[in-house]
Design an enzyme around this catalytic site. Structure first.
Site, PDB file in Angstrom:
ATOM      1  N   ASN A  22     -36.496  14.639  87.381  1.00 33.97           N
ATOM      2  CA  ASN A  22     -35.829  15.833  87.261  1.00 33.97           C
ATOM      3  C   ASN A  22     -35.835  16.265  87.848  1.00 33.97           C
ATOM      4  O   ASN A  22     -37.094  16.670  88.554  1.00 33.97           O
ATOM      5  CB  ASN A  22     -36.343  16.227  85.373  1.00 33.97           C
ATOM      6  CG  ASN A  22     -37.373  16.136  85.245  1.00 33.97           C
ATOM      7  OD1 ASN A  22     -38.254  15.894  85.872  1.00 33.97           O
ATOM      8  ND2 ASN A  22     -37.922  17.240  84.427  1.00 33.97           N
ATOM      9  N   TYR A  45     -29.786  27.226  84.818  1.00 32.28           N
ATOM     10  CA  TYR A  45     -30.059  26.058  84.468  1.00 32.28           C
ATOM     11  C   TYR A  45     -30.010  24.926  83.815  1.00 32.28           C
ATOM     12  O   TYR A  45     -29.336  23.852  83.713  1.00 32.28           O
ATOM     13  CB  TYR A  45     -30.770  26.543  83.000  1.00 32.28           C
ATOM     14  CG  TYR A  45     -31.817  27.360  82.976  1.00 32.28           C
ATOM     15  CD1 TYR A  45     -33.094  28.264  83.930  1.00 32.28           C
ATOM     16  CD2 TYR A  45     -32.803  28.524  81.594  1.00 32.28           C
ATOM     17  CE1 TYR A  45     -33.866  28.806  84.130  1.00 32.28           C
ATOM     18  CE2 TYR A  45     -33.483  29.353  81.668  1.00 32.28           C
ATOM     19  CZ  TYR A  45     -34.935  29.387  82.998  1.00 32.28           C
ATOM     20  OH  TYR A  45     -35.703  30.649  82.922  1.00 32.28           O
ATOM     21  N   CYS A 101     -32.053  15.298  84.874  1.00 32.67           N
ATOM     22  CA  CYS A 101     -32.977  14.850  84.645  1.00 32.67           C
ATOM     23  C   CYS A 101     -33.115  13.154  85.274  1.00 32.67           C
ATOM     24  O   CYS A 101     -32.167  13.076  85.768  1.00 32.67           O
ATOM     25  CB  CYS A 101     -32.505  14.125  82.703  1.00 32.67           C
ATOM     26  SG  CYS A 101     -32.170  15.757  81.673  1.00 32.67           S
ATOM     27  N   GLU A 103     -33.251  10.702  84.522  1.00 36.75           N
ATOM     28  CA  GLU A 103     -32.160   8.989  84.088  1.00 36.75           C
ATOM     29  C   GLU A 103     -31.237   9.408  85.167  1.00 36.75           C
ATOM     30  O   GLU A 103     -30.789   7.558  85.660  1.00 36.75           O
ATOM     31  CB  GLU A 103     -32.232   8.354  82.620  1.00 36.75           C
ATOM     32  CG  GLU A 103     -33.771   8.904  81.921  1.00 36.75           C
ATOM     33  CD  GLU A 103     -33.822  10.724  81.260  1.00 36.75           C
ATOM     34  OE1 GLU A 103     -34.017  11.433  81.925  1.00 36.75           O
ATOM     35  OE2 GLU A 103     -34.613  10.187  79.842  1.00 36.75           O
ATOM     36  N   CYS A 107     -28.118  11.912  78.921  1.00 35.31           N
ATOM     37  CA  CYS A 107     -28.284  10.943  79.644  1.00 35.31           C
ATOM     38  C   CYS A 107     -27.422   9.643  79.245  1.00 35.31           C
ATOM     39  O   CYS A 107     -27.568   8.198  80.007  1.00 35.31           O
ATOM     40  CB  CYS A 107     -29.807  10.833  79.427  1.00 35.31           C
ATOM     41  SG  CYS A 107     -30.466  11.820  81.235  1.00 35.31           S
TER      42      CYS A 107
HETATM   43  N1  THU Z   1     -35.527  15.983  81.190  1.00 33.14           N
HETATM   44  C1  THU Z   1     -35.603  14.186  81.200  1.00 33.14           C
HETATM   45  O1  THU Z   1     -35.654  14.688  82.594  1.00 33.14           O
HETATM   46  N2  THU Z   1     -34.424  13.505  80.619  1.00 33.14           N
HETATM   47  C2  THU Z   1     -35.015  13.494  79.172  1.00 33.14           C
HETATM   48  O2  THU Z   1     -33.524  12.743  79.149  1.00 33.14           O
HETATM   49  C3  THU Z   1     -34.595  14.923  78.588  1.00 33.14           C
HETATM   50  C4  THU Z   1     -34.500  16.102  79.489  1.00 33.14           C
HETATM   51  C5  THU Z   1     -35.859  17.013  81.816  1.00 33.14           C
HETATM   52  C6  THU Z   1     -34.530  17.887  82.034  1.00 33.14           C
HETATM   53  C7  THU Z   1     -35.571  19.104  82.132  1.00 33.14           C
HETATM   54  O3  THU Z   1     -35.794  19.290  83.448  1.00 33.14           O
HETATM   55  C8  THU Z   1     -36.614  18.831  81.283  1.00 33.14           C
HETATM   56  O4  THU Z   1     -36.735  18.124  81.138  1.00 33.14           O
HETATM   57  C9  THU Z   1     -36.885  19.582  80.180  1.00 33.14           C
HETATM   58  O5  THU Z   1     -35.691  19.629  78.814  1.00 33.14           O
END
Ligand code: THU
Length: 132
Positions: free
Chosen positions: A45, A51, A56, A58, A90
């Site tokens: 991520n 923001y 993410c 994935e 995602c």
């Molecule tokens: N996040 C991911 O990388 N994958 C997900 O499917 C859930 C959330 C990250 C996004 C953000 O950087 C942090 O987790 C908190 O939401």
């Protein structure tokens, strides 16, 4: 339980999380996405001071693969401290390409919390066939 070749992807997902850029949430995520030809694309991520611009782990892995001409996938491993689950964005983006792939949710010790498929994570999901 997932087959051995998918379990073998776990270290790649955990390692990918080392590169997470997370000054705001401090929630580290790593992903390893396997193409049908066996190539592993990793992602972390990447947050942003604006923001909504965060991406993410994935989707980082997915866009890396798509941008290199790969569009077929059979497995995804997501690694977090607590075995956390992929967000809706995602699930939707991955569903476009690989609705039936295996998905493992693991923690940083390598423990598998969930072994499932993307279709089970996004029941009645909307995909390319939804517009036919
Ligand atoms: N996040 C991911 O990388 N994958 C997900 O499917 C859930 C959330 C990250 C996004 C953000 O950087 C942090 O987790 C908190 O939401």
């Amino acid at each position: 339980m997932a087959d051995q070749s998918i379990l073998a992807m776990i270290p790649a997902a955990i390692h990918a999380a080392d590169f997470a850029y997370i000054p705001y949430s401090h929630y580290r995520v790593g992903a390893a996405l396997r193409s049908k030809d066996g190539t592993i694309f990793t992602g972390c991520n990447v947050e942003n001071s604006a923001y909504p611009a965060c991406i993410c782990a994935e989707r980082t892995a997915l866009v890396k693969a798509i941008s290199e001409g790969i569009q077929s996938f059979d497995a995804l491993v997501v690694a977090t401290a607590n075995g956390g689950s992929p967000c809706g964005h995602c699930r939707q983006m991955l569903f476009e390409f690989a609705p039936d792939m295996t998905v493992l949710l693991v923690d940083f010790s390598g423990t598998v919390h969930v072994a499932t498929t993307l279709r089970d994570l996004l029941p009645y999901g909307f995909g390319p066939h939804g517009m036919e």
